[in-house]
Design a protein around this motif. Sequence first.
Motif, mmCIF file in Angstrom:
data_model
loop_
_atom_site.group_PDB
_atom_site.id
_atom_site.type_symbol
_atom_site.label_atom_id
_atom_site.label_comp_id
_atom_site.label_asym_id
_atom_site.label_seq_id
_atom_site.Cartn_x
_atom_site.Cartn_y
_atom_site.Cartn_z
ATOM 1 N N GLU A 17 -45.667 13.050 58.562
ATOM 2 C CA GLU A 17 -45.444 12.393 59.856
ATOM 3 C C GLU A 17 -46.774 12.264 60.593
ATOM 4 N N ILE A 18 -47.140 11.030 60.915
ATOM 5 C CA ILE A 18 -48.387 10.739 61.629
ATOM 6 C C ILE A 18 -48.077 9.756 62.753
ATOM 7 N N ASN A 19 -48.208 10.222 63.984
ATOM 8 C CA ASN A 19 -47.993 9.356 65.159
ATOM 9 C C ASN A 19 -46.676 8.582 65.084
ATOM 10 N N GLY A 20 -45.614 9.272 64.720
ATOM 11 C CA GLY A 20 -44.300 8.637 64.693
ATOM 12 C C GLY A 20 -44.005 7.808 63.462
ATOM 13 N N LYS A 21 -44.934 7.737 62.542
ATOM 14 C CA LYS A 21 -44.727 6.997 61.291
ATOM 15 C C LYS A 21 -44.838 7.972 60.123
ATOM 16 N N THR A 22 -44.279 7.598 58.992
ATOM 17 C CA THR A 22 -44.320 8.457 57.818
ATOM 18 C C THR A 22 -45.246 7.870 56.766
ATOM 19 N N LYS A 23 -46.250 8.636 56.391
ATOM 20 C CA LYS A 23 -47.148 8.254 55.294
ATOM 21 C C LYS A 23 -46.623 8.935 54.041
#
Length: 116
Positions: A10-16
Amino acid sequence: MVATLNEGEEINGKTKQWVITPNDRLPIAIAVICEQWTNGADVFDTFVMLTTPPNPLIARITDRMPAILPREAWATWLGETDAPLSDVKALPRTYEDGGNWIMTPQQERHRSRMPQ
């Protein structure tokens, strides 16, 4: 069994998404519990994947990982031995890859746009 597994960060509300691959290319066995449910004529195959605390590689991106079964545990997990239930329950634990796994970013899939 699988050849690779994915984990999300989870990075800034997005999933990598990350792809974890064993260097030796041997299959990975993920511990799951399966059950077949019936409701009249309907039959449902269900399963749940067990998770454990992460090993050091996976801990860089998340707080859990699939329960990976080492090759020597497969027969016990699959019920092919006379092991007591307590031995089977003890199998899902954090898998230490010993530096054998690599983690690479999943390639993004670009969709071509349809002309309007």
